[in-house]
Scaffold this motif. Structure first.
Motif, PDB file in Angstrom:
ATOM      1  N   GLU A  69     -89.617  11.416  16.230  1.00 58.55           N
ATOM      2  CA  GLU A  69     -90.219  10.966  17.483  1.00 58.55           C
ATOM      3  C   GLU A  69     -91.176  12.013  18.045  1.00 58.55           C
ATOM      4  O   GLU A  69     -92.225  11.674  18.594  1.00 58.55           O
ATOM      5  CB  GLU A  69     -89.127  10.640  18.510  1.00 58.55           C
ATOM      6  N   THR A  84     -73.427  -4.405  17.654  1.00 62.50           N
ATOM      7  CA  THR A  84     -73.778  -3.472  16.579  1.00 62.50           C
ATOM      8  C   THR A  84     -75.290  -3.361  16.411  1.00 62.50           C
ATOM      9  O   THR A  84     -75.846  -2.259  16.303  1.00 62.50           O
ATOM     10  CB  THR A  84     -73.149  -3.932  15.259  1.00 62.50           C
ATOM     11  N   LYS A 138     -86.673  -0.420  14.654  1.00 64.03           N
ATOM     12  CA  LYS A 138     -86.681  -1.268  15.844  1.00 64.03           C
ATOM     13  C   LYS A 138     -87.072  -2.700  15.524  1.00 64.03           C
ATOM     14  O   LYS A 138     -86.494  -3.651  16.052  1.00 64.03           O
ATOM     15  CB  LYS A 138     -87.635  -0.680  16.885  1.00 64.03           C
ATOM     16  N   ALA A 163     -77.008  -1.486  19.296  1.00 59.95           N
ATOM     17  CA  ALA A 163     -76.953  -0.027  19.131  1.00 59.95           C
ATOM     18  C   ALA A 163     -78.032   0.448  18.168  1.00 59.95           C
ATOM     19  O   ALA A 163     -78.677   1.485  18.390  1.00 59.95           O
ATOM     20  CB  ALA A 163     -75.573   0.390  18.631  1.00 59.95           C
ATOM     21  N   LEU A 164     -78.259  -0.318  17.097  1.00 61.55           N
ATOM     22  CA  LEU A 164     -79.323   0.029  16.151  1.00 61.55           C
ATOM     23  C   LEU A 164     -80.688  -0.070  16.810  1.00 61.55           C
ATOM     24  O   LEU A 164     -81.578   0.762  16.566  1.00 61.55           O
ATOM     25  CB  LEU A 164     -79.254  -0.900  14.937  1.00 61.55           C
ATOM     26  N   TYR A 165     -80.863  -1.063  17.665  1.00 60.49           N
ATOM     27  CA  TYR A 165     -82.143  -1.253  18.361  1.00 60.49           C
ATOM     28  C   TYR A 165     -82.423  -0.109  19.329  1.00 60.49           C
ATOM     29  O   TYR A 165     -83.561   0.364  19.443  1.00 60.49           O
ATOM     30  CB  TYR A 165     -82.119  -2.588  19.108  1.00 60.49           C
ATOM     31  N   VAL A 166     -81.384   0.349  20.014  1.00 60.89           N
ATOM     32  CA  VAL A 166     -81.562   1.384  21.042  1.00 60.89           C
ATOM     33  C   VAL A 166     -81.658   2.771  20.428  1.00 60.89           C
ATOM     34  O   VAL A 166     -82.504   3.589  20.825  1.00 60.89           O
ATOM     35  CB  VAL A 166     -80.408   1.319  22.071  1.00 60.89           C
ATOM     36  N   TYR A 167     -80.819   3.055  19.437  1.00 62.34           N
ATOM     37  CA  TYR A 167     -80.720   4.416  18.916  1.00 62.34           C
ATOM     38  C   TYR A 167     -81.274   4.577  17.496  1.00 62.34           C
ATOM     39  O   TYR A 167     -81.278   5.691  16.980  1.00 62.34           O
ATOM     40  CB  TYR A 167     -79.254   4.866  18.919  1.00 62.34           C
ATOM     41  N   GLY A 168     -81.721   3.503  16.867  1.00 67.36           N
ATOM     42  CA  GLY A 168     -82.160   3.595  15.477  1.00 67.36           C
ATOM     43  C   GLY A 168     -83.549   4.155  15.286  1.00 67.36           C
ATOM     44  O   GLY A 168     -83.951   4.426  14.158  1.00 67.36           O
ATOM     45  N   GLY A 169     -84.305   4.328  16.362  1.00 67.40           N
ATOM     46  CA  GLY A 169     -85.654   4.854  16.235  1.00 67.40           C
ATOM     47  C   GLY A 169     -86.676   3.761  15.993  1.00 67.40           C
ATOM     48  O   GLY A 169     -86.346   2.595  15.744  1.00 67.40           O
TER      49      GLY A 169
END
Length: 319
Positions: free
Chosen positions: A62, A255, A268, A258-264
């Motif tokens: 990022e 689940t 996304k 969480a991938l959408y918010v923290y997966g980069g």
């Protein structure tokens, strides 16, 4: 654990005309969006430059992306490969501007390196190449082949396990979910890359799995409650699987969220496709799959193929 009692009697079939009509409207709207706006294809399909850089120390993706945008490299796709020290930067082809030289080859790699590195963590360009759009066309075509292969595979499997009407209803329900997700990306203009395509294919798997669970209960109920009308049996089947459907979908939604918010940023798009697919896949298994069966005139022979075959065999043996 049950959110809804298994003996609940919500009359879903009474709403079948409304739900099928609304589903048809959404599908038509999505089809119009795909025909008029289309996808905003990312580098995977349009081509561009790919630059591999190796840093002395691990870097945060990022932070590299932020420095590139500040330097004027908008829309850069930054991913790690190998170890945390190695990254690949993908950029779409620059528009030709008179008096401005195009950044290609070593010149482009040097400019990207200058923007991405920091004084305390320098890097070196390993490779800087141009990827032509013909590769993107091949990827798009392979994606279409993959979607068709999955759809026909599901059709053959459900046809063998149930009956043809079940297979047609399941495929229509699944393709509806895929069309809704595709229409969303056409409407919003979000980047459509290979990860989004993977998300759409996973939506097909989730949707067909949820539909098969409902159809299994339909078959079981018709064998034990064969004196009831098909409409009542379909309605009871949806009610009995309602808790399982919602709980499973809710856990999957959390689940993926969480991938959408923290997966980069690189994951996304895939997570976004899966989030929309889970929501509409759940709704379609409740409000679309069984109403489609009822609209196609499902009957005892469709729901009890084994019993029908046994009767015909017995009659054939009699003198």
């Amino acid at each position: 654990m049950e959110l809804f009692p298994s003996n609940s009697n919500i009359n879903f079939m009474r709403l079948r005309h409304v739900t099928l009509g609304l589903t048809a409207f959404i599908c038509v709207a999505a089809r119009v969006l795909l025909a008029t706006k289309g996808f905003n294809f990312a580098l995977d399909f349009t081509g561009g430059t790919a630059t591999e850089i190796k840093f002395e120390q691990p870097v945060a993706v990022e932070e590299v992306r932020t420095r590139l945008e500040a330097a004027g490299f908008e829309g850069a796709v930054v991913q790690t490969f190998g170890s945390g020290n190695d990254i690949v930067v993908r950029l779409q082809p620059e528009e030709v501007v008179e008096g401005k030289p195009a950044l290609t080859g070593e010149q482009g790699g040097a400019a990207i390196l200058a923007a991405a590195q920091t004084p305390d963590n320098p890097g070196v360009v390993l490779r800087s190449d141009f990827v032509g759009p013909q590769i993107g066309n091949e990827l798009a075509l392979n994606g279409v082949y993959a979607a068709l292969f999955v759809a026909f595979g599901f059709l053959a499997y459900i046809w063998a396990r149930f009956e043809l009407k079940f297979a047609i209803a399941a495929i229509i329900t699944t393709l509806t979910d895929v069309l809704v997700v595709s229409g969303w990306f056409a409407l919003t203009g979000h980047d459509f890359d290979l990860t989004v395509l993977a998300g759409i294919l996973s939506v097909m798997g989730f949707s067909i799995n949820d539909t098969i669970v409902v159809f299994d209960r339909v078959r079981e109920n018709f064998r034990t409650l064969n004196k009831l009308e098909p409409r009542e049996i379909l309605n009871r089947s949806v009610n009995q699987t309602l808790s399982r459907t919602i709980i499973t979908s809710f856990v999957a939604f959390l689940t993926i969220l969480a991938l959408y918010v923290y997966g980069g940023a690189s994951l996304k798009g895939m997570a976004e496709a899966q989030l929309i697919g889970v929501v509409f896949g759940t709704l379609s298994s409740i409000f679309v799959a069984c109403p489609l069966l009822l609209a196609m005139g499902v009957n005892k022979q469709d729901l009890m193929p084994k019993a029908r075959d046994d009767i015909e065999a017995e009659l054939a043996r009699r003198p």
